[in-house]
Design an enzyme around this catalytic site. Structure first.
Site, short mmCIF file in Angstrom:
data_model
loop_
_atom_site.label_atom_id
_atom_site.label_comp_id
_atom_site.label_asym_id
_atom_site.label_seq_id
_atom_site.Cartn_x
_atom_site.Cartn_y
_atom_site.Cartn_z
N GLU A 190 -35.56 36.84 -2.51
CA GLU A 190 -35.22 35.96 -1.91
C GLU A 190 -33.92 35.62 -1.44
O GLU A 190 -33.65 35.09 -0.35
CB GLU A 190 -35.49 34.66 -3.10
CG GLU A 190 -36.80 34.01 -3.41
CD GLU A 190 -37.41 33.06 -2.33
OE1 GLU A 190 -37.75 33.90 -1.27
OE2 GLU A 190 -37.66 32.04 -2.60
N THR B 22 -34.04 26.73 7.95
CA THR B 22 -33.64 26.25 6.81
C THR B 22 -32.31 25.67 6.87
O THR B 22 -31.82 24.83 5.94
CB THR B 22 -33.87 27.44 5.76
OG1 THR B 22 -35.10 28.12 5.88
CG2 THR B 22 -33.33 27.48 4.22
#
Lengths: 310, 310
Positions: free
Chosen positions: A129, A182
């Protein structure tokens, strides 16, 4: 021990309304398919069988980085041939990178005699991640590994994940195919929050946990509202306000932005309602002329799981 | 229906660490004793049988105001003679005013055939709290009426209280006899909170609810920490930091400031531990030369309750 395993790794919802950076929920669809085959050649070699042009260099691939983190804890000389078929579109906001990273470490653990705990698998997958988003976070990884409803209670001094059962729930998700970076979705967040608003938010957080643990659907519905993050991100997702109105009219319990968007999720009591709500969500984006996908399925009681061993 | 009822109304913890303005927990001791006797003369007449010089004018007395709010919803001509013997010292931070208000409305409801719901009783008792503190709040009233562990999820548009069972727990409370004005304890609060700290706080809120509902004492202990309110109030309560250190060493699960202080609470698995923790808490204030009381008892599974009907 098997030489090759096939894993399905589901999409996940993070934030779940009021629980920004804390709550997660496992879905059953869509999912990534990850095949790992043991190799006598150390290291990780990755093939993507999907059309998304993701990097296959293990140091730049979320599954690769997660597997390399795992292999650091393996003393014997072993490597993995990896085939990934992504069913979850990257950038959709339903834990696409988490699914690949979680699926890879769950598969590796099956090839290695299940020597690692789920909490350790979360730790490895978080390294993946970090490559995808620049930050170690576990709000999608936790449900992708544990299934059900998860609380990331702390990342420091050590990871503390509370894995809870979810009551029977059907989820409808719409993924409007617009790009929400993001970085943009982080940039709009307030750095400071009025104390009174923070209190209202954690009152909902408390209500949502209580609602899940007592299977009180009305309470879940009342508690989902996010006073802090969703208002800031509303302008990034055209159709969100209208999608909520139509979903509630179609019988949804409640919902909100999935992760940092652009996907929108709605929780529902039954499959029938979830299908009607999925259609209602889709109708908004059809009218806006924005391409979209709709997914409807029950909450996943398990995270990534082995479907085949050879 | 009885003509006269005697009610015990327990002290309560509000905030409970991370859950500022939201969480509450019912104790069993200390408690206020409230006797209500039905009268054909409308209105409320109050006598205090304790040494605290509280106002007996119903419009200035928390129990009086709560009873007058209740009587507005009673069509028949009825009044109450009220005798209150406070076992909870005013200003101690363990819900003294809430106990009197809750005890009074529970007693009145028993005299009136239990026509009101607990949620309505909370509403009436909050009117009493408003007189005591200048604001309608329910974080002590809710556990004083419902017992156990309570979440005040919302006050607007209507009161929403989630009443949950608490696992077996013993509470040790020390009340150091220093004055902490509610206005001072409000004044030190930050008006804005960094988003990252708010997230850590609601992660603990989620953990605490999950810990209570799954009887996970370790999780309760990890989740109690308050990153926002206790640090601001620490300077107002000498001995707090040392009291925590000694309580944890004596086996407490965790704890913090009760309400806006000055009382400090600690949760414990057993009576034996709670008594040791109570002694440890007391030792801090003995050394500081500050007079104190220590209370030890189990969590109260009920709030105010009728002990005698005549």
């Amino acid at each position: 021990m098997p030489d090759s395993v096939l894993v399905h790794s589901p999409a996940t919802l993070s934030n779940l309304g009021c629980g920004f950076d804390v709550f997660g929920l496992a879905l059953t669809a869509p999912y990534d398919t990850v095949r790992l085959t043991r190799s006598a050649t150390p290291g990780v070699r990755i093939q993507h069988l999907d059309p998304y042009n993701l990097p296959t260099d293990p140091l730049q691939n979320v599954a690769g980085v997660a597997l390399l983190a795992l292999l650091k804890e393996v003393p014997e000389a072993v490597g993995f041939e990896v085939e990934i078929m992504k069913g979850i579109m990257p950038g959709s906001g339903v834990g696409s990178s988490a699914a690949s990273a979680a699926g890879a470490v769950v598969a590796a653990n099956a090839l290695l005699g299940s020597r690692f705990s789920r909490m350790q698998l979360v730790d490895f997958a978080m390294e993946g991640e970090a490559v995808a988003s620049g930050a170690r976070h576990a709000d999608n990884i936790a449900p992708a590994i544990f299934g059900g409803f998860t609380v990331v209670r702390a990342l420091q001094p050590s990871i503390d994940i509370v894995a809870l059962a979810a009551p029977p729930l059907w989820v409808a998700v719409v993924h409007p195919q617009i790009e929400v970076k993001t970085s943009d979705s982080r940039k709009v967040l307030p750095t400071q929050v009025p104390l009174g608003l923070a209190v209202r938010q954690w009152a909902n957080v408390a209500g949502l946990v209580a609602g899940f643990l007592t299977a009180d659907y009305e309470l879940i519905g009342r508690s989902l509202d996010d006073y802090i993050v969703e208002p800031a991100r509303l302008p990034l997702i055209p159709g969100l306000a209208e999608a909520r109105v139509r979903a509630l009219a179609a019988g949804a319990i409640g919902g909100g932005i999935s992760g940092s968007g652009p996907s929108i999720f709605m929780l529902n009591r039954t499959e029938e309602t979830a299908r009607a709500v999925g259609a209602a969500l889709g109708s908004v984006f059809a009218e806006l002329g924005i391409a979209f996908n709709v997914y409807v399925g029950p909450v996943g009681t398990q995270g990534a799981y082995v479907v085949e061993e050879i």
